[in-house]
Design a protein around this motif. Structure first.
Motif, PDB file in Angstrom:
ATOM      1  N   LEU A 124      -0.758  15.706  -1.945  1.00 52.08           N
ATOM      2  CA  LEU A 124      -0.151  15.165  -0.739  1.00 52.08           C
ATOM      3  C   LEU A 124      -0.318  16.889  -0.065  1.00 52.08           C
ATOM      4  N   ALA A 125       0.502  17.819   0.178  1.00 50.21           N
ATOM      5  CA  ALA A 125       0.405  18.021   0.119  1.00 50.21           C
ATOM      6  C   ALA A 125      -0.764  19.632   0.119  1.00 50.21           C
TER       7      ALA A 125
ATOM      8  N   ALA B 146      -4.940  -0.297 -11.821  1.00 51.36           N
ATOM      9  CA  ALA B 146      -6.007   1.118 -12.580  1.00 51.36           C
ATOM     10  C   ALA B 146      -6.619   1.846 -11.919  1.00 51.36           C
ATOM     11  N   ASN B 147      -6.211   1.578 -10.262  1.00 50.29           N
ATOM     12  CA  ASN B 147      -6.250   2.403  -9.107  1.00 50.29           C
ATOM     13  C   ASN B 147      -5.042   3.090  -8.725  1.00 50.29           C
ATOM     14  N   LEU B 148      -4.311   2.790  -8.897  1.00 46.68           N
ATOM     15  CA  LEU B 148      -2.764   3.844  -8.753  1.00 46.68           C
ATOM     16  C   LEU B 148      -3.328   4.966  -7.989  1.00 46.68           C
ATOM     17  N   PRO B 149      -2.693   5.366  -6.955  1.00 45.99           N
ATOM     18  CA  PRO B 149      -2.590   6.914  -6.129  1.00 45.99           C
ATOM     19  C   PRO B 149      -2.108   7.946  -7.455  1.00 45.99           C
ATOM     20  N   PRO B 150      -2.460   9.180  -7.020  1.00 49.09           N
ATOM     21  CA  PRO B 150      -1.404   9.940  -7.436  1.00 49.09           C
ATOM     22  C   PRO B 150      -0.512  10.327  -7.219  1.00 49.09           C
ATOM     23  N   TYR B 151      -0.460   9.539  -6.136  1.00 51.17           N
ATOM     24  CA  TYR B 151       0.918  10.545  -5.436  1.00 51.17           C
ATOM     25  C   TYR B 151       1.817   9.103  -5.702  1.00 51.17           C
ATOM     26  N   ALA B 152       1.294   7.679  -6.567  1.00 45.84           N
ATOM     27  CA  ALA B 152       2.608   6.819  -6.773  1.00 45.84           C
ATOM     28  C   ALA B 152       2.988   7.745  -7.820  1.00 45.84           C
ATOM     29  N   ALA B 153       2.306   7.910  -9.119  1.00 50.56           N
ATOM     30  CA  ALA B 153       2.655   8.344 -10.299  1.00 50.56           C
ATOM     31  C   ALA B 153       1.353   9.334 -10.886  1.00 50.56           C
TER      32      ALA B 153
END
Length: 333
Positions: free
Chosen positions: A186-187, A243-250
């Motif tokens: 995220l940073a 399928a579209n989960l953001p990488p910041y979530a996982a």
């Protein structure tokens, strides 16, 4: 690779670690389910130590303060527990730390005695431990945004904190390790504070539960697949497995791991997170980045907390400390 692994084929636990596991009560080895999650959270809140600032000061050996800092937009303030060895002249390097607890348990205070004893004192580090909101009351992205808001505040107030904004290491264990990995992503993507390194201890990275190790060790009595799925669903709600989960979530969902701070990744060979954590380190190398990977043989999730005196736990602590030492020494050059 098929999921042909059966419980009988799992790597054996290290003998010393296995002995510590035998001492655990049956209740603490029961899986966490949606049905018992609330009770387990209450049990954890009652049982987990929450040392006061006075206790953490340890007769004046440490300077300790609880800070309330601006939270994310539309969010509440975030509590950061600040601690550092007394009498050290700054600016000190900072360990910005996220506690474990599967995103549903734990607190910022309980981890500090160990962080102070093992790292702050020998390495001359300041520590900020983050009290982020827990699931399911808070869901993604709220806990991560709490951590991000605290990091931005700390970097922006380095002078008054007596820290070096160019030497901030972000780290955490289990859920906290997943948050640290997400925070680095995220940073990077928001142009936020750049960390010197990311310390990812048995990080919780993948919501999907489809790796070989997550099935090979599904019934692991410390942290198995049922508990893990319960925790991820608490954090993500309807977005779990999307399928579209953001990488910041996982962070295992990330397709671009370039431009990240050097990572220290450790995991046990006998825990469900093994394959996702090994894959994460490998993906960092494939993106041209720096990672140091340790897979501790016969180690289950959070092994060094349950068996702190085991030889393997001591080796793991030494390896983490040496990585931190090298990182800070290189930054000082």
């Amino acid at each position: 690779m098929g999921h042909s692994g059966t419980p009988g084929a799992a790597p054996p636990f290290d003998p010393e670690l296995n002995a510590a596991l035998a001492d655990l009560g049956v209740e603490s080895r029961e899986p966490v389910t949606p049905g018992n999650l609330r009770a387990r959270q209450q049990q954890d809140a009652a049982a987990r130590p929450r040392p006061t600032a006075e206790e953490l000061r340890a007769d004046g050996r440490f300077a300790v303060a609880e800070l309330r800092v601006p939270g994310p937009p539309d969010g509440p303030e975030v509590t950061l527990v600040s601690a550092r060895p007394s009498g050290l002249v700054g600016p000190l390097p900072l360990l910005y730390y996220m506690h474990g607890g599967a995103m549903v348990m734990g607190n910022a205070w309980s981890v500090l005695p160990r962080l102070l004893r093992e790292w702050a004192l020998p390495l001359g580090l300041a520590v900020l431990s983050v009290e982020y909101r827990l699931a399911p009351r808070a869901q993604y992205p709220e806990p991560l945004e709490d951590c991000y808001a605290g990091l931005v505040w700390a970097a922006g107030h380095a002078a008054e904190l007596g820290i070096d904004a160019d030497r901030i290491v972000i780290g955490g264990k289990s859920a906290g390790g997943g948050l640290a990995a997400a925070l680095a992503l995220l940073a990077r993507d928001r142009g936020g504070p750049r960390a010197l390194g990311q310390l990812l201890l048995c990080p919780m990275l993948d919501d999907r539960g489809t790796t070989f190790s997550s099935h090979q060790l599904a019934g692991d009595g410390v942290w198995g697949l049922t508990s893990n799925t319960t925790a991820w669903k608490a954090l993500l709600g309807d977005r779990h497995g999307a399928a579209n989960l953001p990488p910041y979530a996982a962070p295992s969902r990330a397709t671009d791991l370039s431009g990240l701070p050097p990572a220290y990744v450790e995991v046990g060979s006998a825990e469900i997170y093994r394959d996702e954590d090994v894959a994460y380190a490998n993906a960092i190398w494939q993106a041209g980045g720096q990672a140091e990977l340790h897979v501790w043989p016969g180690a289950y999730h959070g092994f060094d907390g349950l068996a702190p005196r085991a030889a393997l736990s001591q080796d793991a602590r030494n390896a983490r400390t040496r990585w931190l030492q090298r990182l800070l020494a290189q930054a000082a050059v």
